[in-house]
Enzyme design. Structure first.
Site, PDB file in Angstrom:
ATOM      1  N   PRO A   1       1.031  -1.770  -0.067  1.00 25.59           N
ATOM      2  CA  PRO A   1      -0.298  -0.036   0.212  1.00 25.59           C
ATOM      3  C   PRO A   1       0.468   0.893  -0.169  1.00 25.59           C
ATOM      4  CG  PRO A   1      -0.863  -1.767   1.943  1.00 25.59           C
ATOM      5  CD  PRO A   1       0.377  -1.846   1.269  1.00 25.59           C
TER       6      PRO A   1
ATOM      7  N   GLU B   1       1.403  -7.953   8.477  1.00 27.97           N
ATOM      8  CA  GLU B   1       1.744  -6.582   8.472  1.00 27.97           C
ATOM      9  C   GLU B   1       3.156  -6.084   8.209  1.00 27.97           C
ATOM     10  OE1 GLU B   1      -0.665  -5.600  10.340  1.00 27.97           O
ATOM     11  OE2 GLU B   1      -0.600  -7.645  10.461  1.00 27.97           O
TER      12      GLU B   1
ATOM     13  N   ARG C   1      -2.501  -6.821 -21.696  1.00 23.77           N
ATOM     14  CA  ARG C   1      -3.741  -5.984 -22.497  1.00 23.77           C
ATOM     15  C   ARG C   1      -2.253  -5.191 -22.966  1.00 23.77           C
ATOM     16  NH1 ARG C   1      -5.855  -2.158 -21.582  1.00 23.77           N
ATOM     17  NH2 ARG C   1      -7.294  -2.398 -22.524  1.00 23.77           N
TER      18      ARG C   1
ATOM     19  N   ASP D   1      -7.633   3.178 -25.511  1.00 24.43           N
ATOM     20  CA  ASP D   1      -8.250   3.127 -23.813  1.00 24.43           C
ATOM     21  C   ASP D   1      -8.494   4.957 -23.385  1.00 24.43           C
ATOM     22  OD1 ASP D   1      -8.159   0.383 -23.757  1.00 24.43           O
ATOM     23  OD2 ASP D   1      -6.136   1.055 -22.851  1.00 24.43           O
TER      24      ASP D   1
END
Ligand code: 4G3
Length: 252
Positions: A90, A117, A155, A170
């Site tokens: 994160p 953690e 992709r 896109d």
């Protein structure tokens, strides 16, 4: 491209990588994916991969040795010149379409899925080339982020998408959101397809779509327009959009 994923839960990848475009890319040998379990590289008899944090505190930390050994294993299998070792975490730099394009240029990606953690800091400082995050939220592991990254990179590889659905069309390829799409029937429960799309006038259709892209971006992601140089045509379309908005709020 070769993608090696280092994960304590290899079975999680069977579903997503066994279907649709990723499966086709693997079958066509445009992409090969290997999953390596760091537990197989924990050489103590209990196969321990995590331990208590030095200094105390809640939760467990992934030990460095199994991760270093797992990465050594996947790098020794084949000698790729251009390889990148990425930790999904994160706290990493954001996975944007630009980052995806950058990563798609490597011959081998090694994706480390963290758990507990977090991972021992020496993995970050002495094993990993970069730390990437798929968004500002915490998941139970780096597996889903590794799948997201692999899908987004796959992709972009030449030949993976058919020409009819190529990445150049896109949203985000051009930094704008997409225009609306319609298919048959032309009228569904009283809801009609915009006339312009069935007019056959392709210049007019292109202009309408561009305007809708700009309008969607202005309404939903104005931040994408903020730092952007506008072509003369886009500036004109935006002026129209803003004028129409003004007309709407004043009730005409
Ligand atoms: C904490 C990535 C949690 C530290 C991983 C790994 C979200 C993302 C984890 C660590 C994750 C993300 C595992 N959650 N936003 N959980 O990309 O190194």
């Amino acid at each position: 491209m070769r993608v090696d994923i280092i994960s304590l839960f290899p079975e999680m990848f069977d579903g997503p990588f066994g279907h649709s475009i990723i499966k086709r890319a693997k079958d066509a040998e445009l992409l090969s994916i290997g999953i390596t379990n760091p537990r197989d590289f924990a050489f103590d008899k209990h196969k321990i991969v995590d331990d208590y944090p030095f200094g105390g505190g809640a939760g467990m930390v992934m030990k460095p040795e199994p991760l270093f050994r797992a990465v050594a294993y996947v790098t020794e299998q084949k000698s790729f010149l251009r390889r990148r070792i990425v930790l999904l975490c994160p706290g990493g730099t954001a996975l944007t379409q630009d980052k995806v394009k950058e990563l798609a240029a490597y011959e081998q990606l090694i994706l480390l899925c963290g758990h507990y953690e977090g991972v021992d800091e020496r993995v970050r400082t002495h094993l990993v080339d970069e730390v990437v995050s798929i968004g500002d939220y915490v998941l139970t592991g780096g597996e889903l982020p590794a799948m997201v990254l692999t899908d987004a990179v796959a992709r972009m590889l030449p030949g993976v998408l058919g020409s009819s659905s190529s990445a150049p069309h896109d949203s985000f390829y051009e930094g704008l959101l997409e225009h609306p799409q319609y298919t048959r029937p032309r009228e569904f429960e009283g809801l009609e397809v915009p006339e312009v799309l069935v007019s056959g006038d392709h210049a007019k259709i292109d202009r309408w779509r561009r305007k809708q892209s700009l309008k969607n971006t202005l309404e939903r992601r104005p931040d994408l327009l903020a730092g952007r140089e506008l072509s003369k045509e886009d500036a004109k379309l935006l002026t129209e959009i803003k004028a129409e908005r003004q007309a709407d709020v004043s009730g005409s």
